[in-house]
Scaffold this motif. Structure first.
Motif, PDB file in Angstrom:
ATOM      1  N   VAL A 152       2.492  19.195  -4.372  1.00 26.13           N
ATOM      2  CA  VAL A 152       2.537  17.763  -4.083  1.00 26.13           C
ATOM      3  C   VAL A 152       3.942  17.343  -3.653  1.00 26.13           C
ATOM      4  O   VAL A 152       4.103  16.600  -2.666  1.00 26.13           O
ATOM      5  N   ALA A 153       4.963  17.815  -4.359  1.00 26.31           N
ATOM      6  CA  ALA A 153       6.342  17.438  -4.017  1.00 26.31           C
ATOM      7  C   ALA A 153       6.725  17.929  -2.630  1.00 26.31           C
ATOM      8  O   ALA A 153       7.294  17.182  -1.830  1.00 26.31           O
ATOM      9  N   VAL A 154       6.406  19.176  -2.339  1.00 23.43           N
ATOM     10  CA  VAL A 154       6.788  19.756  -1.044  1.00 23.43           C
ATOM     11  C   VAL A 154       6.047  19.080   0.102  1.00 23.43           C
ATOM     12  O   VAL A 154       6.645  18.680   1.107  1.00 23.43           O
ATOM     13  N   LEU A 155       4.737  18.936  -0.034  1.00 20.31           N
ATOM     14  CA  LEU A 155       3.949  18.356   1.054  1.00 20.31           C
ATOM     15  C   LEU A 155       4.248  16.874   1.252  1.00 20.31           C
ATOM     16  O   LEU A 155       4.271  16.383   2.378  1.00 20.31           O
ATOM     17  N   ALA A 156       4.468  16.147   0.157  1.00 20.54           N
ATOM     18  CA  ALA A 156       4.738  14.715   0.279  1.00 20.54           C
ATOM     19  C   ALA A 156       6.066  14.446   0.969  1.00 20.54           C
ATOM     20  O   ALA A 156       6.236  13.400   1.616  1.00 20.54           O
ATOM     21  N   MET A 157       7.013  15.379   0.855  1.00 21.21           N
ATOM     22  CA  MET A 157       8.327  15.185   1.457  1.00 21.21           C
ATOM     23  C   MET A 157       8.537  16.049   2.698  1.00 21.21           C
ATOM     24  O   MET A 157       9.644  16.129   3.227  1.00 21.21           O
ATOM     25  N   LEU A 158       7.468  16.678   3.180  1.00 23.86           N
ATOM     26  CA  LEU A 158       7.568  17.568   4.335  1.00 23.86           C
ATOM     27  C   LEU A 158       7.982  16.783   5.583  1.00 23.86           C
ATOM     28  O   LEU A 158       7.419  15.721   5.868  1.00 23.86           O
ATOM     29  N   PRO A 159       8.959  17.275   6.350  1.00 19.69           N
ATOM     30  CA  PRO A 159       9.357  16.601   7.593  1.00 19.69           C
ATOM     31  C   PRO A 159       8.169  16.421   8.533  1.00 19.69           C
ATOM     32  O   PRO A 159       7.316  17.312   8.646  1.00 19.69           O
ATOM     33  N   LEU A 160       8.096  15.284   9.193  1.00 19.06           N
ATOM     34  CA  LEU A 160       6.941  14.944  10.016  1.00 19.06           C
ATOM     35  C   LEU A 160       6.676  15.953  11.123  1.00 19.06           C
ATOM     36  O   LEU A 160       5.527  16.177  11.501  1.00 19.06           O
ATOM     37  N   VAL A 192       4.990  10.216  -6.801  1.00 22.79           N
ATOM     38  CA  VAL A 192       6.259  10.307  -7.531  1.00 22.79           C
ATOM     39  C   VAL A 192       6.014  10.362  -9.039  1.00 22.79           C
ATOM     40  O   VAL A 192       6.740  11.045  -9.773  1.00 22.79           O
ATOM     41  N   ALA A 193       5.000   9.666  -9.520  1.00 27.70           N
ATOM     42  CA  ALA A 193       4.667   9.728 -10.948  1.00 27.70           C
ATOM     43  C   ALA A 193       3.999  11.052 -11.297  1.00 27.70           C
ATOM     44  O   ALA A 193       4.207  11.593 -12.399  1.00 27.70           O
ATOM     45  N   PHE A 194       3.220  11.589 -10.361  1.00 28.51           N
ATOM     46  CA  PHE A 194       2.474  12.806 -10.672  1.00 28.51           C
ATOM     47  C   PHE A 194       3.358  14.040 -10.792  1.00 28.51           C
ATOM     48  O   PHE A 194       3.136  14.881 -11.671  1.00 28.51           O
ATOM     49  N   VAL A 195       4.346  14.171  -9.927  1.00 24.28           N
ATOM     50  CA  VAL A 195       5.175  15.384  -9.938  1.00 24.28           C
ATOM     51  C   VAL A 195       5.840  15.612 -11.300  1.00 24.28           C
ATOM     52  O   VAL A 195       5.691  16.693 -11.896  1.00 24.28           O
ATOM     53  N   PRO A 196       6.575  14.641 -11.853  1.00 25.24           N
ATOM     54  CA  PRO A 196       7.140  14.872 -13.190  1.00 25.24           C
ATOM     55  C   PRO A 196       6.071  14.950 -14.271  1.00 25.24           C
ATOM     56  O   PRO A 196       6.273  15.636 -15.286  1.00 25.24           O
ATOM     57  N   ALA A 197       4.941  14.270 -14.068  1.00 26.67           N
ATOM     58  CA  ALA A 197       3.861  14.339 -15.055  1.00 26.67           C
ATOM     59  C   ALA A 197       3.373  15.769 -15.206  1.00 26.67           C
ATOM     60  O   ALA A 197       3.264  16.300 -16.328  1.00 26.67           O
ATOM     61  N   ALA A 198       3.071  16.404 -14.088  1.00 26.75           N
ATOM     62  CA  ALA A 198       2.584  17.785 -14.129  1.00 26.75           C
ATOM     63  C   ALA A 198       3.644  18.734 -14.673  1.00 26.75           C
ATOM     64  O   ALA A 198       3.347  19.636 -15.472  1.00 26.75           O
ATOM     65  N   ALA A 199       4.898  18.529 -14.245  1.00 27.38           N
ATOM     66  CA  ALA A 199       5.979  19.401 -14.711  1.00 27.38           C
ATOM     67  C   ALA A 199       6.195  19.257 -16.216  1.00 27.38           C
ATOM     68  O   ALA A 199       6.376  20.260 -16.941  1.00 27.38           O
ATOM     69  N   MET A 200       6.171  18.035 -16.719  1.00 24.84           N
ATOM     70  CA  MET A 200       6.395  17.800 -18.145  1.00 24.84           C
ATOM     71  C   MET A 200       5.227  18.305 -18.985  1.00 24.84           C
ATOM     72  O   MET A 200       5.420  18.835 -20.079  1.00 24.84           O
ATOM     73  N   HIS A 241       0.843  -1.204   0.000  1.00 24.79           N
ATOM     74  CA  HIS A 241       0.000   0.000   0.000  1.00 24.79           C
ATOM     75  C   HIS A 241       0.880   1.257   0.000  1.00 24.79           C
ATOM     76  O   HIS A 241       0.620   2.204  -0.752  1.00 24.79           O
ATOM     77  N   ALA A 242       1.920   1.239   0.826  1.00 23.32           N
ATOM     78  CA  ALA A 242       2.828   2.384   0.889  1.00 23.32           C
ATOM     79  C   ALA A 242       3.545   2.596  -0.445  1.00 23.32           C
ATOM     80  O   ALA A 242       3.789   3.735  -0.861  1.00 23.32           O
ATOM     81  N   THR A 243       3.867   1.503  -1.120  1.00 28.72           N
ATOM     82  CA  THR A 243       4.510   1.608  -2.430  1.00 28.72           C
ATOM     83  C   THR A 243       3.577   2.250  -3.455  1.00 28.72           C
ATOM     84  O   THR A 243       4.006   3.082  -4.265  1.00 28.72           O
ATOM     85  N   ALA A 244       2.300   1.863  -3.411  1.00 19.71           N
ATOM     86  CA  ALA A 244       1.311   2.460  -4.322  1.00 19.71           C
ATOM     87  C   ALA A 244       1.181   3.951  -4.044  1.00 19.71           C
ATOM     88  O   ALA A 244       1.096   4.763  -4.977  1.00 19.71           O
ATOM     89  N   TRP A 245       1.140   4.324  -2.760  1.00 18.04           N
ATOM     90  CA  TRP A 245       1.075   5.738  -2.380  1.00 18.04           C
ATOM     91  C   TRP A 245       2.282   6.501  -2.930  1.00 18.04           C
ATOM     92  O   TRP A 245       2.136   7.576  -3.516  1.00 18.04           O
ATOM     93  N   THR A 246       3.475   5.938  -2.759  1.00 13.44           N
ATOM     94  CA  THR A 246       4.690   6.600  -3.220  1.00 13.44           C
ATOM     95  C   THR A 246       4.712   6.720  -4.744  1.00 13.44           C
ATOM     96  O   THR A 246       5.036   7.786  -5.280  1.00 13.44           O
ATOM     97  N   LEU A 247       4.372   5.649  -5.433  1.00 13.06           N
ATOM     98  CA  LEU A 247       4.334   5.682  -6.890  1.00 13.06           C
ATOM     99  C   LEU A 247       3.329   6.708  -7.377  1.00 13.06           C
ATOM    100  O   LEU A 247       3.569   7.395  -8.381  1.00 13.06           O
TER     101      LEU A 247
END
Length: 205
Positions: free
Chosen positions: A159-167, A126-134, A117-123
């Motif tokens: 999405v990138a900032v919030l997903a990687m925000l320190p806990l 992670v797929a969306f950030v470059p998708a939107a940028a491209m 489940h965590a892998t699906a969340w990460t994918l």
């Protein structure tokens, strides 16, 4: 037909929002500010299957439909970077749906099931950030929408900032919901662009 992507994006946002609010209210002890969204669909919990279907699988499927129409609207002659972005957006949508097909194991968050489940969340993000940028880069080069381009840039950053925000800076449950909201709102803008592109294409014939 040109309104189907907009309807799909709206339905995805409504389904997810209502599912999280409704099933969250029905689950005793569940707090939106503390618990992750995926817990509502965890194995063994009441109505988990229904939540996974309505909260993850259906919204993800609807977003995938919008992504497919987005790729078609860009066309085979569109900028290559935008075409790749559309495929990555489709991957993000499918990964979102996969979160419902790979539910958490509330008894063991380190189990293979929970890791899937965590892998699906990460994918998903992670797929969306470059998708939107491209997509932003490609549609700008190709004279794309003045709305979708900045919306894509903003969504990718949020999405990138919030997903990687320190806990310790913000509760994970809160940031997760903010990321979901940004993602769903972006699909609304993307669906609107698809409809606009269809109108322009029809007018040029």
């Amino acid at each position: 037909m040109k309104h189907l992507p907009q309807l799909a994006a709206i339905a995805a946002a409504v389904l997810f929002t209502v599912a999280v609010a409704g099933f969250g209210a029905a689950l005793e002890g569940y707090l939106q500010s503390t618990h992750p969204v995926g817990l509502l669909g965890a194995r063994g919990l009441p109505h988990a299957l229904a939540f996974n279907a309505l909260g993850f699988v259906l919204p993800g499927g609807l977003a995938a439909f919008v992504a497919w129409r987005l790729r078609a609207a860009i066309g085979d002659g569109g900028p290559w970077i935008a075409r790749i972005g559309a495929w990555l957006a489709l991957l993000s949508a499918l990964a979102f749906a996969a979160q419902g097909l790979l539910p958490l194991d509330p008894g063991d968050l380190e189990s293979d099931t929970s890791r899937a489940h965590a892998t699906a969340w990460t994918l998903w993000w992670v797929a969306f950030v470059p998708a939107a940028a491209m997509l932003a880069a490609g549609l700008r080069q190709g004279g794309g929408s003045q709305v979708l381009v900045p919306a894509s840039v903003i969504a990718a950053i949020v999405v990138a900032v919030l997903a990687m925000l320190p806990l310790e800076l913000l509760a994970p449950a809160v940031t997760q919901r903010m990321v979901f909201a940004a993602w769903l709102m972006w699909w609304g803008v993307a669906a609107w662009w698809v409809g606009t592109a269809a109108v322009v294409a029809a007018g040029s014939r």
